[in-house]
Design a protein around this motif. Structure first.
Motif, PDB file in Angstrom:
ATOM      1  N   MET A 188       0.879  -1.010  -0.161  1.00 32.36           N
ATOM      2  CA  MET A 188      -0.013  -0.142  -0.452  1.00 32.36           C
ATOM      3  C   MET A 188       0.855   1.614   0.181  1.00 32.36           C
ATOM      4  SD  MET A 188      -3.104  -0.617  -0.017  1.00 32.36           S
ATOM      5  CE  MET A 188      -4.485  -1.487   0.092  1.00 32.36           C
ATOM      6  N   THR A 189       2.394   1.261   1.035  1.00 30.22           N
ATOM      7  CA  THR A 189       3.060   2.673   1.213  1.00 30.22           C
ATOM      8  C   THR A 189       3.474   2.528  -0.637  1.00 30.22           C
ATOM      9  OG1 THR A 189       4.536   1.423   1.510  1.00 30.22           O
ATOM     10  CG2 THR A 189       3.489   2.375   3.215  1.00 30.22           C
ATOM     11  N   ILE A 195      -5.722   4.379   6.142  1.00 29.21           N
ATOM     12  CA  ILE A 195      -6.419   3.510   7.639  1.00 29.21           C
ATOM     13  C   ILE A 195      -5.483   2.824   6.730  1.00 29.21           C
ATOM     14  CG2 ILE A 195      -8.251   2.180   7.502  1.00 29.21           C
ATOM     15  CD1 ILE A 195     -10.129   4.462   7.548  1.00 29.21           C
ATOM     16  N   VAL A 196      -5.283   2.540   5.160  1.00 29.55           N
ATOM     17  CA  VAL A 196      -4.569   1.262   4.742  1.00 29.55           C
ATOM     18  C   VAL A 196      -3.370   1.223   4.473  1.00 29.55           C
ATOM     19  CG1 VAL A 196      -7.057   0.692   2.850  1.00 29.55           C
ATOM     20  CG2 VAL A 196      -4.744   2.282   2.068  1.00 29.55           C
ATOM     21  N   MET A 197      -2.756   2.271   4.553  1.00 29.35           N
ATOM     22  CA  MET A 197      -1.411   2.304   5.039  1.00 29.35           C
ATOM     23  C   MET A 197      -0.820   2.275   6.462  1.00 29.35           C
ATOM     24  SD  MET A 197      -0.343   5.508   2.909  1.00 29.35           S
ATOM     25  CE  MET A 197      -0.587   6.372   3.484  1.00 29.35           C
ATOM     26  N   GLU A 198      -1.461   2.483   7.146  1.00 30.05           N
ATOM     27  CA  GLU A 198      -1.702   1.731   8.653  1.00 30.05           C
ATOM     28  C   GLU A 198      -1.703   0.910   8.522  1.00 30.05           C
ATOM     29  OE1 GLU A 198       0.643   3.980  10.444  1.00 30.05           O
ATOM     30  OE2 GLU A 198       0.779   4.718   8.834  1.00 30.05           O
ATOM     31  N   LEU A 199      -2.938  -0.248   8.689  1.00 25.89           N
ATOM     32  CA  LEU A 199      -3.084  -1.149   9.020  1.00 25.89           C
ATOM     33  C   LEU A 199      -1.909  -2.247   7.893  1.00 25.89           C
ATOM     34  CD1 LEU A 199      -6.526  -1.963   8.357  1.00 25.89           C
ATOM     35  CD2 LEU A 199      -5.511  -1.891   9.908  1.00 25.89           C
ATOM     36  N   TYR A 210      -4.167  -0.679  -4.888  1.00 23.38           N
ATOM     37  CA  TYR A 210      -5.221  -0.234  -4.696  1.00 23.38           C
ATOM     38  C   TYR A 210      -5.316   1.299  -4.798  1.00 23.38           C
ATOM     39  CZ  TYR A 210      -8.924   0.740  -1.408  1.00 23.38           C
ATOM     40  OH  TYR A 210     -10.280   1.470  -1.454  1.00 23.38           O
ATOM     41  N   MET A 211      -4.123   1.918  -4.832  1.00 25.97           N
ATOM     42  CA  MET A 211      -4.026   3.115  -5.113  1.00 25.97           C
ATOM     43  C   MET A 211      -4.111   3.186  -6.500  1.00 25.97           C
ATOM     44  SD  MET A 211      -3.476   3.866  -1.996  1.00 25.97           S
ATOM     45  CE  MET A 211      -2.506   3.614  -0.334  1.00 25.97           C
ATOM     46  N   ARG A 212      -5.035   4.910  -6.577  1.00 25.40           N
ATOM     47  CA  ARG A 212      -5.107   5.829  -7.929  1.00 25.40           C
ATOM     48  C   ARG A 212      -4.952   6.703  -8.111  1.00 25.40           C
ATOM     49  NH1 ARG A 212      -5.056   0.886  -9.345  1.00 25.40           N
ATOM     50  NH2 ARG A 212      -6.561  -0.641 -10.537  1.00 25.40           N
ATOM     51  N   ILE A 213      -3.947   7.519  -9.647  1.00 25.07           N
ATOM     52  CA  ILE A 213      -4.311   8.770  -8.838  1.00 25.07           C
ATOM     53  C   ILE A 213      -5.360   9.115  -8.832  1.00 25.07           C
ATOM     54  CG2 ILE A 213      -3.634  10.821 -10.731  1.00 25.07           C
ATOM     55  CD1 ILE A 213      -1.009   8.934 -12.258  1.00 25.07           C
ATOM     56  N   GLY A 214      -5.427  10.137  -8.537  1.00 26.97           N
ATOM     57  CA  GLY A 214      -7.096  11.048  -7.828  1.00 26.97           C
ATOM     58  C   GLY A 214      -7.220  10.224  -6.241  1.00 26.97           C
TER      59      GLY A 214
END
Length: 365
Positions: free
Chosen positions: A72-73, A100-104, A153-157
Motif C-alpha cells: 500500500m505504501t 487507514i490502509v497504509m497504517e494497517l 489499490y491506489m489510483r491517481i486521484g
C-alpha cells in the motif's frame, strides 16, 4: 601454539534467515567475523526502467512487487508523485482511506518482522501468534480490494474502490483485538532472558553513525534520532491525527524491537482516529481517463514501515514518465551491515541482519 585460519563463508542466497535472495560473503577467524560483503541483485527486475514504457496507472502493480510486505505504501508513493505535479485535490474520503490502509499495512509488516525475527533467534510461538493477527488484516484487505499481498489499490486521484458495508466496523473490532494481543506479545517476549541476551547491546551504533549511513525509519529512531516524516514533513492527512513517535536510546537490537512494537500501538491510534472521523463523499477526484502528467519534476517522500520511501518523477507531459527513480529504504539501511558485523560473533549474524528488517524486492527493485 593453537592457531586458526581465516575461512570464507557464504550465507545465502537461499538461506531462510536472509529473508529473501540475499547473499552475504563473510570472512571468519574462528567464531569472529573479520569482514562481511553483502551481495545483492538476484531479484533485480528493472522496475524503474520498465516504468518509462508504462502508463502511470500501469506502474502501480509494479510497485506492489517492491516492498511486498507493505504494498500500500509503494502504491501511494508513485501516485503521490504524479498528483504533486498535476496539483490534484483529492477527496477527503480517499485521503482517509489511504491513511487507514497504509497504517494497517504498517502493522501487518511489523507483525511479519516480529514473527520471523523471533523465529530467527529460536522462538516458534511468536511466529504463529503474529501471523494469526496479520491474517485478520489480510482478510480486511481482501474484502476491500480483492487481494492479500499485491493490492493495486491506489489510483491517481484517489483509490480504486470504496469500503464495503460493515468494513469499518470490522476495522474497529481488529483495533480492539490487536491491542490485547500486542500486550500478549510483549509479555511473552520482552522479559524473556534468552531474548534479552540475544538483543541487548548487540548491533549497536550511534545517532551520528545512523545519519552518516543514511538510515531511516526504526533503524534511525532506535539510535535516538527523533524523526518521522508523517509528523515532521506531513503528507496526506497525517497532520490531523495525534500519535507519538517511539525513539530508542542505544541503537541496539532491543531498541529496534521496542520501537516496532510501539509503532504498532501508534498505528492503531491513527487508524482509530481515521475511522472515527471518516467523512462521506467520493473516493476519486475528477481526473482524465488517460493520465498525462504536466511537464516538470518532483520528489516526494513518505514514512514506510522500513523508513524513508521516496520517488523522483520526471515528466515530459506525456502519458508515461520520462524518468522514475525510487529511494528504497531497505537498500540504504543495508549499508551499515558490514560495519555492524565486523568483530561480531558469527552467532549474532542472523540476529543483526534480521534487526534491520529488509525486504529484498525493495533492495533490488
Amino acid at each position: 601454539m593453537l592457531r586458526t585460519e581465516e575461512m570464507l563463508l557464504n550465507v545465502g542466497p537461499q538461506h531462510p534467515s536472509t529473508h529473501g535472495v540475499f547473499r552475504l560473503v563473510i570472512t571468519i577467524d574462528g567464531e569472529t567475523i573479520t569482514e562481511a560483503k553483502p551481495v545483492v541483485g538476484y531479484l533485480h527486475r528493472g522496475t524503474e526502467k520498465l516504468a518509462e514504457d508504462l502508463t502511470y496507472t500501469q506502474i502501480v502493480p509494479y510497485t506492489d512487487r517492491m516492498d511486498y510486505l507493505s504494498a500500500m505504501t509503494n502504491n501511494y508513493i508513485v501516485v503521490h508523485a504524479a498528483e504533486t505535479l498535476m496539483e490534484v485535490e483529492l477527496p477527503e474520503r480517499a485521503e482517509f482511506l489511504r491513511v487507514i490502509v497504509m497504517e494497517l499495512n504498517r502493522i501487518a509488516s511489523h507483525l511479519v518482522w516480529f514473527g520471523t525475527y523471533l523465529l530467527d533467534i529460536g522462538a516458534m510461538s511468536p511466529f504463529l501468534l503474529a501471523f494469526r493477527e496479520r491474517e485478520q488484516i489480510l482478510d480486511l484487505f481482501n474484502d476491500l480490494c480483492g487481494a492479500r499481498l499485491t493490492y493495486n489499490y491506489m489510483r491517481i486521484g484517489g483509490v480504486k474502490w470504496d469500503v464495503p458495508e460493515g468494513w469499518l466496523d470490522q476495522v474497529r473490532a481488529f483495533i480492539s483485538n490487536m491491542r490485547e494481543k500486542l500486550k500478549e506479545y510483549e509479555d511473552l517476549v520482552a522479559g524473556n532472558e534468552i531474548f534479552l541476551n540475544r538483543t541487548r547491546g548487540i548491533g549497536v551504533y550511534s545517532a551520528d553513525e545512523a545519519i552518516d549511513y543514511g538510515l531511516s525509519g526504526v533503524n534511525l529512531r532506535a539510535a535516538g534520532v527523533d524523526w518521522d516524516l508523517r509528523r515532521d514533513r506531513p503528507y496526506s492527512v497525517y497532520d490531523r491525527f495525534e500519535f507519538d513517535v517511539p525513539v530508542g536510546k542505544n541503537g541496539d537490537l532491543y531498541d529496534k524491537f521496542t520501537c516496532r512494537m510501539e509503532e504498532i500501538r501508534q498505528s492503531l491510534r491513527i487508524v482509530e482516529q481515521a475511522v472515527d472521523q471518516f467523512p462521506e463523499g467520493p473516493v476519486m477526484a475528477k481526473v482524465p481517463r488517460v493520465i498525462r502528467v504536466p511537464e516538470g519534476e518532483a520528489y516526494v517522500q513518505m514514512e514506510s514501515p522500513r523508513g524513508e520511501l521516496g520517488c523522483y518523477l520526471v515528466s515530459r507531459g506525456k502519458d508515461k514518465p520520462y524518468r522514475l527513480k525510487f529511494r528504497r529504504p531497505s537498500f540504504y539501511n543495508l549499508q551499515i551491515l558490514p560495519r555492524l558485523l565486523k568483530g561480531e560473533n558469527v552467532a549474532n549474524l542472523v540476529a543483526i541482519l534480521g534487526g534491520i528488517d529488509i525486504v529484498l524486492g525493495e533492495v533490488d527493485a
